[in-house]
Design an enzyme around this catalytic site. Structure first.
Site, short mmCIF file in Angstrom:
data_model
loop_
_atom_site.label_atom_id
_atom_site.label_comp_id
_atom_site.label_asym_id
_atom_site.label_seq_id
_atom_site.Cartn_x
_atom_site.Cartn_y
_atom_site.Cartn_z
N CYS A 113 3.29 8.48 48.36
CA CYS A 113 2.09 7.76 47.95
C CYS A 113 2.27 6.25 47.95
O CYS A 113 1.29 5.50 48.07
CB CYS A 113 1.65 8.20 46.55
SG CYS A 113 1.30 9.96 46.42
N HIS A 366 -7.72 9.12 47.65
CA HIS A 366 -6.32 8.68 47.71
C HIS A 366 -5.67 9.20 49.00
O HIS A 366 -5.04 10.26 49.00
CB HIS A 366 -5.58 9.21 46.47
CG HIS A 366 -4.10 8.97 46.46
ND1 HIS A 366 -3.50 7.89 47.07
CD2 HIS A 366 -3.10 9.70 45.88
CE1 HIS A 366 -2.18 7.96 46.87
NE2 HIS A 366 -1.93 9.05 46.16
N GLY A 399 5.41 10.84 44.54
CA GLY A 399 5.94 12.19 44.54
C GLY A 399 7.46 12.24 44.50
O GLY A 399 8.15 11.31 44.91
#
Length: 429
Positions: A113, A366, A399
Protein backbone atom coordinates in the site's frame (compact mmCIF):
# COMPACT_ATOMS: atom_id res chain seq x y z
CA UNK A 1 48.26 -0.82 -7.14
CA UNK A 2 46.50 2.38 -6.24
CA UNK A 3 46.37 3.08 -2.50
CA UNK A 4 48.90 0.37 -1.58
CA UNK A 5 52.10 1.45 0.21
CA UNK A 6 55.24 -0.20 -1.15
CA UNK A 7 58.45 -0.25 0.93
CA UNK A 8 60.00 2.50 -1.16
CA UNK A 9 56.92 4.69 -1.07
CA UNK A 10 55.54 7.14 1.42
CA UNK A 11 52.03 7.03 2.82
CA UNK A 12 49.31 6.66 0.16
CA UNK A 13 47.54 9.84 -0.82
CA UNK A 14 43.76 9.62 -0.70
CA UNK A 15 41.80 11.57 -3.30
CA UNK A 16 40.19 14.74 -1.99
CA UNK A 17 36.43 14.47 -2.49
CA UNK A 18 34.16 17.51 -2.47
CA UNK A 19 31.96 18.01 0.59
CA UNK A 20 28.40 17.34 -0.49
CA UNK A 21 25.66 19.27 1.32
CA UNK A 22 22.19 17.75 1.59
CA UNK A 23 19.61 19.62 -0.43
CA UNK A 24 16.00 20.49 0.36
CA UNK A 25 13.39 18.44 -1.51
CA UNK A 26 10.14 20.03 -2.62
CA UNK A 27 6.87 18.62 -3.89
CA UNK A 28 6.19 20.48 -7.14
CA UNK A 29 2.92 19.00 -8.37
CA UNK A 30 0.79 15.88 -8.17
CA UNK A 31 -2.07 14.45 -10.21
CA UNK A 32 -4.12 11.29 -10.36
CA UNK A 33 -6.67 9.58 -12.52
CA UNK A 34 -10.23 9.35 -11.27
CA UNK A 35 -10.43 6.20 -9.17
CA UNK A 36 -12.71 3.48 -10.52
CA UNK A 37 -14.38 0.47 -9.00
CA UNK A 38 -12.44 -2.72 -9.67
CA UNK A 39 -14.23 -5.23 -11.86
CA UNK A 40 -15.71 -5.65 -15.30
CA UNK A 41 -18.17 -2.78 -14.79
CA UNK A 42 -15.66 -0.22 -13.48
CA UNK A 43 -14.75 2.88 -15.45
CA UNK A 44 -11.18 1.62 -16.04
CA UNK A 45 -12.11 -1.99 -16.82
CA UNK A 46 -10.93 -1.66 -20.43
CA UNK A 47 -7.90 0.54 -19.73
CA UNK A 48 -4.38 -0.78 -19.17
CA UNK A 49 -2.61 0.04 -15.91
CA UNK A 50 0.46 1.41 -17.66
CA UNK A 51 -1.74 3.71 -19.76
CA UNK A 52 -3.20 5.16 -16.55
CA UNK A 53 0.34 6.04 -15.45
CA UNK A 54 1.14 7.53 -18.85
CA UNK A 55 -1.84 9.86 -18.60
CA UNK A 56 -0.58 11.12 -15.23
CA UNK A 57 2.95 11.73 -16.54
CA UNK A 58 1.70 13.61 -19.59
CA UNK A 59 -0.61 15.72 -17.45
CA UNK A 60 2.26 16.70 -15.15
CA UNK A 61 4.24 17.89 -18.16
CA UNK A 62 1.26 19.79 -19.53
CA UNK A 63 0.69 21.53 -16.20
CA UNK A 64 4.36 22.40 -15.80
CA UNK A 65 5.54 23.64 -19.22
CA UNK A 66 8.73 25.15 -17.77
CA UNK A 67 9.99 21.64 -16.95
CA UNK A 68 12.08 20.37 -19.90
CA UNK A 69 11.43 16.62 -20.21
CA UNK A 70 15.15 15.98 -20.61
CA UNK A 71 15.74 17.43 -17.13
CA UNK A 72 13.81 14.56 -15.53
CA UNK A 73 16.39 12.30 -13.91
CA UNK A 74 14.24 9.33 -12.89
CA UNK A 75 10.74 7.88 -13.11
CA UNK A 76 9.80 5.65 -10.15
CA UNK A 77 6.43 3.90 -10.35
CA UNK A 78 5.08 1.52 -7.74
CA UNK A 79 2.75 -1.44 -8.21
CA UNK A 80 1.90 -4.15 -5.71
CA UNK A 81 1.26 -6.80 -8.34
CA UNK A 82 4.08 -6.42 -10.84
CA UNK A 83 2.89 -8.56 -13.70
CA UNK A 84 1.10 -8.10 -16.99
CA UNK A 85 0.42 -4.42 -17.70
CA UNK A 86 1.88 -3.57 -14.27
CA UNK A 87 5.12 -5.39 -14.99
CA UNK A 88 8.09 -4.87 -17.33
CA UNK A 89 9.78 -2.35 -15.01
CA UNK A 90 6.76 -0.08 -15.20
CA UNK A 91 8.64 3.13 -14.36
CA UNK A 92 10.81 2.74 -17.45
CA UNK A 93 8.06 1.44 -19.73
CA UNK A 94 5.70 4.25 -18.69
CA UNK A 95 8.42 6.84 -19.32
CA UNK A 96 8.89 5.52 -22.86
CA UNK A 97 5.15 5.31 -23.50
CA UNK A 98 4.68 8.87 -22.22
CA UNK A 99 7.17 10.18 -24.77
CA UNK A 100 9.92 11.16 -22.36
CA UNK A 101 13.41 11.24 -23.88
CA UNK A 102 15.03 7.81 -24.00
CA UNK A 103 17.76 9.19 -21.79
CA UNK A 104 15.29 9.28 -18.86
CA UNK A 105 15.57 6.05 -16.82
CA UNK A 106 12.89 4.46 -14.69
CA UNK A 107 12.27 1.65 -12.25
CA UNK A 108 9.52 -0.22 -10.43
CA UNK A 109 9.06 -0.36 -6.68
CA UNK A 110 6.88 -2.29 -4.24
CA UNK A 111 5.92 -1.72 -0.63
CA UNK A 112 2.33 -2.86 -1.03
CA UNK A 113 0.00 0.00 0.00
CA UNK A 114 2.91 2.38 0.56
CA UNK A 115 4.34 1.88 -2.92
CA UNK A 116 3.88 5.44 -4.19
CA UNK A 117 4.93 6.81 -0.82
CA UNK A 118 8.13 4.79 -1.06
CA UNK A 119 8.68 5.91 -4.66
CA UNK A 120 8.58 9.48 -3.33
CA UNK A 121 10.86 8.91 -0.34
CA UNK A 122 13.37 6.83 -2.33
CA UNK A 123 13.77 9.40 -5.08
CA UNK A 124 13.68 12.25 -2.55
CA UNK A 125 16.73 10.70 -0.91
CA UNK A 126 18.45 10.81 -4.29
CA UNK A 127 17.56 14.47 -4.70
CA UNK A 128 18.84 15.34 -1.23
CA UNK A 129 22.09 13.48 -1.94
CA UNK A 130 22.53 15.22 -5.30
CA UNK A 131 22.05 12.22 -7.59
CA UNK A 132 18.84 13.70 -9.03
CA UNK A 133 17.52 17.21 -9.63
CA UNK A 134 13.99 16.39 -10.80
CA UNK A 135 12.02 13.13 -10.64
CA UNK A 136 8.57 11.76 -11.30
CA UNK A 137 7.28 9.34 -8.65
CA UNK A 138 3.93 7.62 -8.36
CA UNK A 139 2.03 4.38 -8.38
CA UNK A 140 -0.70 2.38 -10.01
CA UNK A 141 -2.98 -0.48 -9.13
CA UNK A 142 -5.53 -2.02 -11.45
CA UNK A 143 -7.21 -4.26 -8.92
CA UNK A 144 -9.81 -5.35 -11.46
CA UNK A 145 -7.09 -6.93 -13.59
CA UNK A 146 -4.73 -7.81 -10.75
CA UNK A 147 -6.51 -8.73 -7.50
CA UNK A 148 -4.48 -8.28 -4.35
CA UNK A 149 -2.19 -11.28 -3.86
CA UNK A 150 -2.63 -12.57 -7.40
CA UNK A 151 0.19 -14.96 -8.22
CA UNK A 152 1.77 -14.64 -4.78
CA UNK A 153 3.01 -17.80 -3.06
CA UNK A 154 3.51 -17.17 0.67
CA UNK A 155 6.31 -19.29 2.04
CA UNK A 156 4.84 -22.29 3.92
CA UNK A 157 7.16 -21.49 6.82
CA UNK A 158 4.86 -18.59 7.72
CA UNK A 159 2.24 -21.12 8.82
CA UNK A 160 4.37 -24.16 9.61
CA UNK A 161 6.69 -22.27 11.97
CA UNK A 162 3.96 -19.92 13.16
CA UNK A 163 6.04 -16.88 12.15
CA UNK A 164 2.85 -14.87 11.79
CA UNK A 165 -0.77 -15.48 12.68
CA UNK A 166 -2.74 -16.93 9.74
CA UNK A 167 -4.93 -13.81 9.71
CA UNK A 168 -1.88 -11.67 8.91
CA UNK A 169 -2.20 -12.46 5.20
CA UNK A 170 -5.80 -11.22 5.05
CA UNK A 171 -6.06 -7.46 5.51
CA UNK A 172 -9.71 -7.56 6.51
CA UNK A 173 -8.94 -10.10 9.22
CA UNK A 174 -6.17 -7.86 10.55
CA UNK A 175 -8.75 -5.08 10.89
CA UNK A 176 -11.05 -7.39 12.85
CA UNK A 177 -8.11 -8.29 15.12
CA UNK A 178 -7.42 -4.62 15.67
CA UNK A 179 -11.05 -4.19 16.75
CA UNK A 180 -10.49 -7.05 19.20
CA UNK A 181 -7.49 -5.27 20.71
CA UNK A 182 -9.29 -1.92 20.84
CA UNK A 183 -12.69 -2.57 22.43
CA UNK A 184 -13.37 1.15 22.57
CA UNK A 185 -13.48 1.22 18.77
CA UNK A 186 -16.92 -0.22 18.18
CA UNK A 187 -18.60 -0.95 14.88
CA UNK A 188 -20.93 1.98 15.51
CA UNK A 189 -17.96 4.29 15.93
CA UNK A 190 -16.31 2.93 12.79
CA UNK A 191 -19.53 3.40 10.81
CA UNK A 192 -19.87 6.97 12.05
CA UNK A 193 -16.32 7.72 10.93
CA UNK A 194 -17.03 6.14 7.53
CA UNK A 195 -20.19 8.18 6.98
CA UNK A 196 -18.26 11.35 7.85
CA UNK A 197 -15.59 10.45 5.29
CA UNK A 198 -18.25 10.21 2.58
CA UNK A 199 -19.71 13.56 3.64
CA UNK A 200 -16.31 15.30 3.64
CA UNK A 201 -15.46 14.01 0.17
CA UNK A 202 -18.83 15.17 -1.14
CA UNK A 203 -18.21 18.63 0.33
CA UNK A 204 -14.74 18.74 -1.23
CA UNK A 205 -16.23 17.88 -4.62
CA UNK A 206 -18.86 20.57 -4.15
CA UNK A 207 -16.09 23.09 -3.42
CA UNK A 208 -14.08 22.00 -6.49
CA UNK A 209 -11.12 20.89 -4.38
CA UNK A 210 -10.80 17.39 -5.83
CA UNK A 211 -11.32 18.01 -9.54
CA UNK A 212 -8.31 20.31 -9.89
CA UNK A 213 -5.86 17.42 -9.74
CA UNK A 214 -7.78 14.77 -11.68
CA UNK A 215 -6.65 13.64 -15.14
CA UNK A 216 -9.66 12.87 -17.39
CA UNK A 217 -9.53 9.31 -18.71
CA UNK A 218 -11.54 8.00 -21.65
CA UNK A 219 -12.95 4.52 -21.19
CA UNK A 220 -15.24 2.17 -23.03
CA UNK A 221 -17.81 -0.18 -21.59
CA UNK A 222 -19.31 -3.01 -23.67
CA UNK A 223 -22.65 -1.91 -25.02
CA UNK A 224 -22.26 1.65 -23.72
CA UNK A 225 -19.55 3.14 -25.95
CA UNK A 226 -16.87 5.61 -24.94
CA UNK A 227 -17.08 8.12 -22.12
CA UNK A 228 -14.69 10.66 -20.62
CA UNK A 229 -14.39 10.05 -16.90
CA UNK A 230 -13.74 13.18 -14.85
CA UNK A 231 -14.81 12.05 -11.37
CA UNK A 232 -14.18 9.21 -8.95
CA UNK A 233 -16.54 6.27 -9.19
CA UNK A 234 -16.55 4.73 -5.66
CA UNK A 235 -18.01 7.61 -3.57
CA UNK A 236 -21.51 7.23 -2.14
CA UNK A 237 -22.55 10.77 -1.14
CA UNK A 238 -25.38 10.92 1.31
CA UNK A 239 -24.37 7.71 3.08
CA UNK A 240 -25.69 7.61 6.64
CA UNK A 241 -24.78 5.54 9.68
CA UNK A 242 -28.12 3.79 9.32
CA UNK A 243 -27.21 2.79 5.76
CA UNK A 244 -24.01 1.17 7.04
CA UNK A 245 -25.46 -0.56 10.08
CA UNK A 246 -26.91 -3.55 8.24
CA UNK A 247 -24.00 -4.38 5.92
CA UNK A 248 -22.60 -7.88 6.20
CA UNK A 249 -19.23 -8.56 7.82
CA UNK A 250 -17.33 -10.70 5.28
CA UNK A 251 -14.23 -11.36 7.36
CA UNK A 252 -15.93 -12.76 10.46
CA UNK A 253 -19.48 -13.74 11.43
CA UNK A 254 -20.95 -10.92 13.52
CA UNK A 255 -17.77 -8.92 12.95
CA UNK A 256 -17.27 -5.20 12.71
CA UNK A 257 -15.52 -4.62 9.37
CA UNK A 258 -17.81 -4.09 6.38
CA UNK A 259 -17.61 -2.77 2.85
CA UNK A 260 -18.96 0.49 4.24
CA UNK A 261 -16.24 1.19 6.80
CA UNK A 262 -13.32 -0.02 4.69
CA UNK A 263 -11.79 1.10 1.42
CA UNK A 264 -13.12 -0.71 -1.62
CA UNK A 265 -11.19 -2.48 -4.38
CA UNK A 266 -10.12 0.21 -6.79
CA UNK A 267 -8.32 0.98 -10.07
CA UNK A 268 -6.26 4.14 -10.45
CA UNK A 269 -2.87 5.81 -10.84
CA UNK A 270 -1.02 8.77 -9.35
CA UNK A 271 2.17 10.68 -10.16
CA UNK A 272 4.08 13.63 -8.73
CA UNK A 273 7.03 15.84 -9.63
CA UNK A 274 9.67 16.34 -6.94
CA UNK A 275 12.77 18.49 -7.23
CA UNK A 276 15.54 20.06 -5.26
CA UNK A 277 14.54 23.50 -4.01
CA UNK A 278 17.29 25.07 -6.11
CA UNK A 279 16.25 23.30 -9.30
CA UNK A 280 12.61 24.24 -8.77
CA UNK A 281 13.62 27.89 -8.43
CA UNK A 282 15.88 27.66 -11.49
CA UNK A 283 13.11 26.21 -13.68
CA UNK A 284 10.32 28.37 -12.29
CA UNK A 285 8.50 25.39 -10.80
CA UNK A 286 6.29 25.86 -7.74
CA UNK A 287 7.40 24.49 -4.38
CA UNK A 288 4.05 23.40 -2.97
CA UNK A 289 5.49 21.47 -0.01
CA UNK A 290 8.92 20.87 1.49
CA UNK A 291 9.85 17.43 2.75
CA UNK A 292 10.81 17.59 6.43
CA UNK A 293 11.25 13.92 7.37
CA UNK A 294 9.95 10.45 6.70
CA UNK A 295 9.98 7.09 8.42
CA UNK A 296 8.79 3.52 7.99
CA UNK A 297 8.24 1.09 10.84
CA UNK A 298 7.31 -2.54 11.33
CA UNK A 299 4.60 -3.92 13.63
CA UNK A 300 2.97 -7.29 14.27
CA UNK A 301 1.61 -8.35 10.85
CA UNK A 302 -1.71 -9.49 12.34
CA UNK A 303 -2.44 -5.89 13.41
CA UNK A 304 -0.84 -4.10 10.48
CA UNK A 305 -3.33 -1.22 10.91
CA UNK A 306 -1.34 0.24 13.80
CA UNK A 307 1.68 0.76 11.54
CA UNK A 308 1.15 4.53 11.15
CA UNK A 309 1.59 5.01 14.91
CA UNK A 310 5.28 4.04 15.28
CA UNK A 311 6.09 5.41 11.82
CA UNK A 312 4.66 8.80 12.82
CA UNK A 313 6.44 8.78 16.17
CA UNK A 314 9.72 8.07 14.38
CA UNK A 315 9.18 10.75 11.72
CA UNK A 316 8.27 13.33 14.37
CA UNK A 317 11.44 12.52 16.32
CA UNK A 318 13.59 12.87 13.20
CA UNK A 319 11.98 16.24 12.49
CA UNK A 320 12.28 17.50 16.06
CA UNK A 321 8.51 18.01 16.16
CA UNK A 322 5.61 16.94 18.34
CA UNK A 323 2.16 15.74 17.28
CA UNK A 324 0.80 19.13 18.41
CA UNK A 325 2.91 20.79 15.69
CA UNK A 326 0.98 19.00 12.95
CA UNK A 327 -1.80 21.15 11.56
CA UNK A 328 -3.11 18.80 8.86
CA UNK A 329 -3.30 15.01 8.67
CA UNK A 330 -3.84 12.93 5.54
CA UNK A 331 -4.33 9.37 6.82
CA UNK A 332 -5.08 6.61 4.36
CA UNK A 333 -8.37 5.02 5.31
CA UNK A 334 -7.76 1.36 4.55
CA UNK A 335 -10.18 0.64 7.41
CA UNK A 336 -11.96 2.97 9.81
CA UNK A 337 -10.59 1.06 12.80
CA UNK A 338 -7.04 1.72 11.61
CA UNK A 339 -7.58 5.49 11.49
CA UNK A 340 -9.40 5.51 14.80
CA UNK A 341 -6.58 3.62 16.52
CA UNK A 342 -4.17 6.31 15.29
CA UNK A 343 -6.42 9.09 16.55
CA UNK A 344 -6.83 7.43 19.95
CA UNK A 345 -3.10 6.92 20.35
CA UNK A 346 -2.29 10.57 19.68
CA UNK A 347 -5.26 11.96 21.58
CA UNK A 348 -7.15 13.30 18.57
CA UNK A 349 -10.94 13.39 18.31
CA UNK A 350 -12.77 11.33 15.69
CA UNK A 351 -14.04 14.56 14.13
CA UNK A 352 -10.84 16.59 14.48
CA UNK A 353 -11.04 19.17 11.65
CA UNK A 354 -7.35 18.71 10.88
CA UNK A 355 -7.85 15.10 9.82
CA UNK A 356 -8.73 14.15 6.23
CA UNK A 357 -10.51 17.37 5.36
CA UNK A 358 -11.39 16.02 1.92
CA UNK A 359 -12.53 12.64 3.20
CA UNK A 360 -10.47 9.55 2.51
CA UNK A 361 -10.11 6.13 0.97
CA UNK A 362 -13.32 4.80 2.54
CA UNK A 363 -15.11 7.18 0.20
CA UNK A 364 -12.74 7.62 -2.74
CA UNK A 365 -11.11 4.18 -2.90
CA UNK A 366 -7.65 2.75 -2.34
CA UNK A 367 -5.78 1.49 -5.41
CA UNK A 368 -3.03 0.09 -3.18
CA UNK A 369 0.37 1.28 -4.49
CA UNK A 370 -1.09 4.52 -5.91
CA UNK A 371 -2.60 5.97 -2.73
CA UNK A 372 0.48 7.56 -1.15
CA UNK A 373 0.68 10.31 -3.77
CA UNK A 374 -3.06 10.96 -3.51
CA UNK A 375 -2.52 11.84 0.14
CA UNK A 376 0.33 14.18 -0.77
CA UNK A 377 -1.57 15.90 -3.56
CA UNK A 378 -4.51 16.55 -1.24
CA UNK A 379 -2.23 17.86 1.50
CA UNK A 380 -0.54 20.25 -0.95
CA UNK A 381 -3.95 21.59 -1.97
CA UNK A 382 -4.91 22.12 1.68
CA UNK A 383 -1.62 23.92 2.39
CA UNK A 384 -2.55 26.44 -0.30
CA UNK A 385 -5.98 26.92 1.22
CA UNK A 386 -4.67 27.31 4.78
CA UNK A 387 -1.36 29.22 5.07
CA UNK A 388 -1.74 29.30 8.86
CA UNK A 389 -0.82 25.60 8.94
CA UNK A 390 2.92 25.09 9.00
CA UNK A 391 3.32 21.29 9.11
CA UNK A 392 1.26 18.40 7.80
CA UNK A 393 1.76 14.69 7.45
CA UNK A 394 0.75 11.86 5.18
CA UNK A 395 0.60 8.39 6.71
CA UNK A 396 -0.64 4.92 5.92
CA UNK A 397 -0.66 1.34 7.12
CA UNK A 398 1.05 -1.30 5.00
CA UNK A 399 0.39 -5.00 4.57
CA UNK A 400 2.54 -7.58 6.39
CA UNK A 401 2.83 -5.24 9.35
CA UNK A 402 4.29 -1.86 8.43
CA UNK A 403 3.50 1.84 8.46
CA UNK A 404 4.88 4.85 6.64
CA UNK A 405 4.75 8.57 7.41
CA UNK A 406 6.05 11.65 5.60
CA UNK A 407 6.08 15.08 7.26
CA UNK A 408 5.82 18.16 5.05
CA UNK A 409 6.17 21.92 5.58
CA UNK A 410 3.85 24.52 4.08
CA UNK A 411 5.80 27.10 2.02
CA UNK A 412 2.85 29.50 2.34
CA UNK A 413 3.35 29.75 6.09
CA UNK A 414 4.79 33.17 7.13
CA UNK A 415 7.69 31.58 9.05
CA UNK A 416 8.74 29.19 6.28
CA UNK A 417 11.89 31.10 5.29
CA UNK A 418 13.09 31.43 8.87
CA UNK A 419 12.32 27.89 10.00
CA UNK A 420 14.63 25.90 12.22
CA UNK A 421 15.37 23.14 11.54
CA UNK A 422 13.00 22.89 8.64
CA UNK A 423 13.21 25.98 6.47
CA UNK A 424 14.71 25.96 2.98
CA UNK A 425 18.47 26.21 2.99
CA UNK A 426 20.73 27.63 0.34
CA UNK A 427 22.05 24.88 -1.87
CA UNK A 428 25.76 24.59 -2.46
CA UNK A 429 27.03 24.05 -5.94
Amino acid sequence: MRGVTLPSQGAPVSPVLPVRALRDVVFVDGVRTPFGKAGDKGIHAGTRADDLVVKCIRELLRRNPSLPPERIDEVAVAATTQTGDQGLTIGRSAALLAGLPRSVPGFAIDRMCAGAMTAVTTTAGGIAFGAYDVVIAGGVEHMGSHPMGQGAEPNPRFAAEKLVHPDALNMGSTAETLHDRSPGITKERADAYAAASQAKLAAAYEAGAIQQDLVPVAGRKPGEGWALHRADEPPRPGTTVADLAGLRTPFRPHGRVTAGNAAGLTDGATAAVLASAGTAAELGLPARMRLVSYAFAGVDPEVMGIGPIPATAKALKLAGLDIADIGLFEINEAFAVQVLSFLDHFGLADDDPRVNRYGGAIAVGHPLAASGVRLMTQLARQFEEDPDVRYGLTTMCVGLGMGGTVIWENPHHPEYDRSTPSGPKKEQA
